[in-house]
Write an enzyme that holds these catalytic residues in place. Structure first.
Site, short mmCIF file in Angstrom:
data_model
loop_
_atom_site.label_atom_id
_atom_site.label_comp_id
_atom_site.label_asym_id
_atom_site.label_seq_id
_atom_site.Cartn_x
_atom_site.Cartn_y
_atom_site.Cartn_z
N MET A 41 23.86 -13.97 21.85
CA MET A 41 25.07 -13.47 21.23
C MET A 41 26.29 -14.69 20.82
O MET A 41 25.82 -16.05 22.35
CB MET A 41 25.47 -12.39 21.04
CG MET A 41 24.90 -11.59 20.82
SD MET A 41 26.01 -9.72 21.55
CE MET A 41 27.10 -9.68 20.52
N HIS A 42 26.84 -14.59 19.70
CA HIS A 42 28.05 -16.23 19.86
C HIS A 42 27.46 -16.77 19.82
O HIS A 42 28.90 -17.69 18.83
CB HIS A 42 29.01 -15.67 21.35
CG HIS A 42 29.42 -14.24 21.84
ND1 HIS A 42 30.01 -13.24 21.45
CD2 HIS A 42 28.96 -14.23 23.06
CE1 HIS A 42 29.91 -12.09 21.70
NE2 HIS A 42 29.33 -12.89 23.46
N ASP A 46 21.63 -9.40 20.76
CA ASP A 46 20.73 -9.16 22.53
C ASP A 46 21.10 -7.99 22.85
O ASP A 46 20.24 -7.50 23.22
CB ASP A 46 20.39 -10.58 23.39
CG ASP A 46 21.98 -10.98 24.10
OD1 ASP A 46 22.93 -9.69 23.74
OD2 ASP A 46 21.73 -11.84 24.52
#
Length: 489
Positions: free
Chosen positions: A78-79, A237
């Site tokens: 992520m991110h 995830d």
């Protein structure tokens, strides 16, 4: 029919081929490099993700009836900030979730804009790993790159775009950008304005189980797949791992012991804790979840074993640990700073309590216990919201250790359910693909029929009491050390 789950991790992409009933036919893994151009920075090349994913898909599909493949979906780190120009070319390497360069931007967002406003707009506050601070960093330090941005994407969504031609994202992954109105499942106009970007630069939003499109003809041809293969949006995830462990619906819990560690609590209702110590995100099942995320979990044990002790025989080291609940050595697991619940990139890993009779086994035990205590920090926040959790699923590389599972069960005083397949995000992605293709009516139905619990570690009342006393000591160490962390960085 067959379904593909793609787990785009930090060190490798893992691809999984699943039959409609949940049987896993094959798993393939392909590694790619991680770059650290400056201290605290962490980057990857999106082209590496794509190249290794395509090679992995060819290997995954080598021996199967490709006409039976119906859908592909994703679980992804992520991110990470992926930015594309007007020709859909990657402008610069992706800035990853574990990159720590954005402290000034986080201070600006949390301090000047204000945590209350951020929480109102997005249900979260700024953390160094989130995407919005990265955008502000690019705007300040690489204005020429910022001016070229035509599309802002997340790692797994870049893969989905390369396969489908659609700039897409899903609600769970978008929740971790600090640009998304989690409660209303749409982009936050206020946050886009703060970051100086337009909604047209953002990807189209889908629920995790929704069909984005079908494979591009040239991709279908290269993989020798039908052009009717559906591309399903997928999930971040942790949300994908939660699907893969059956942590859906109301009141489910999953602990992931991967590079990072998470405690993930699913809920049918939207909720935010007043200190924003836990992330409040949209879930892949169409509802919501709370999540505590620590940046170093199984990676602490890997660091201790590989770099300090110098061994790959993890089991032999753990076999020497016999006296649980009686260790006088404590370990703070903050090798890369910490996110939940402290939100402090300056936090550092620390051993404390050693004496002349401290053994190597004591130190190893302290590492395992320190990660468990840090997970309990987040569980305590959830309890303060009135959330009652009695049991949890567990997944990730660290979950392969029977000793670590026993420690976690007793430190958190939870029943720990071990599932038949611990494939986490890859399995979750395949399950989302099956839902998107109509194999199951809902994510909850897929989880109920596919996920099977094969063992449960029950906490021992006496040991849980001992660990509770140790935890009361552990939780005083971070606030005591915090002023030092600011000095020694």
């Amino acid at each position: 029919m067959l379904y593909i789950g793609v787990d785009l991790g930090t060190s490798a992409v893992k691809l999984l081929l699943m039959e409609g009933d949940g049987t896993i036919q094959k798993i393939v893994s392909r590694e790619y490099p991680l770059y650290f151009p400056n201290p605290g920075w962490s980057e990857q090349s999106p082209e590496d993700w794509y190249a290794q994913s395509m090679e992995g898909l060819k290997e995954l599909l080598a021996d199967c009836d490709r006409s039976q493949v119906a859908g592909i979906s994703f679980g992804g780190q992520m991110h990470g900030l992926v930015i594309l120009d007007q020709d859909d070319q990657v402008i610069r390497p992706a800035i990853l979730w574990n990159d720590g360069r954005t402290q000034e931007e986080c201070d600006y967002l949390n301090g000047t804009i204000g945590k209350d406003k951020l929480s109102e707009y997005t249900a979260n506050i700024a953390f160094a790993g989130f995407t919005a601070p990265k955008l502000l960093w690019v705007q300040k330090h690489e204005p020429e790159n910022f001016a070229r941005i035509e599309k802002i994407m997340l790692p797994k969504d870049y893969l989905a775009y390369r396969l489908s031609g659609v700039h897409c994202t899903d609600v769970s992954d978008a929740s971790g950008m600090l640009l998304f109105d989690v409660k209303n499942r749409c982009w936050s106009k206020e946050m886009l304005d703060i970051c100086g970007v337009r909604e047209s630069q953002m990807a189209q939003i889908f629920e995790s189980y929704e069909v984005v499109s079908t494979l591009l003809p040239e991709i279908a041809k290269e993989l020798d797949l039908p052009e009717t293969v559906k591309v399903i949006a997928g999930a971040g995830d942790n949300a994908a791992a939660a699907v893969g462990t059956g942590t859906v619906g109301d009141g489910g819990c999953n602990i992931s012991l991967g590079t990072s560690g998470t405690i993930f609590i699913s809920s049918e209702k939207f909720g935010v804790d007043k200190y924003n110590a836990l992330h409040a995100f949209a879930h892949a099942d169409g509802h919501y979840h709370l999540m505590g995320c620590m940046l170093s979990a199984a990676s602490c044990n890997k660091w201790w074993m590989d770099e300090i002790i110098g061994t790959k025989d993890y089991a032999a080291e753990q076999a020497q640990i016999t006296k649980l609940g009686e260790n006088h050595v404590f370990y703070l697991p903050y090798l890369m700073g910490e996110r939940s619940p402290h939100n402090n990139p300056n936090a550092r890993a620390t051993f404390i309590g050693m004496t002349m009779d401290t053994t190597r086994a004591d130190m190893t035990q302290a590492v395992l216990e320190g990660v468990a205590f840090a997970l309990r920090d987040s569980l305590e926040v959830a309890k303060s919201l009135g959330i009652q959790i009695e049991r949890t699923k567990i997944c990730g590389g660290g979950a392969k250790s029977p000793l670590w599972k026993k420690i976690i069960a007793n430190v958190l005083n939870l029943k720990v359910d071990v599932i038949e397949s611990e494939e986490g995000p890859g399995l979750g992605g395949a399950m989302l693909a099956a839902v998107g293709c109509g194999e199951y009516a809902s994510v909850e139905e897929a989880a109920a029929k596919i996920v099977r619990v094969i063992d449960t570690i029950e906490p021992d009342e006496e040991l849980a009491t001992k660990y509770d006393a140790r935890y009361q000591q552990f939780k005083q160490i971070y606030p005591t050390c915090k002023p030092l962390f600011d000095i020694i960085n």
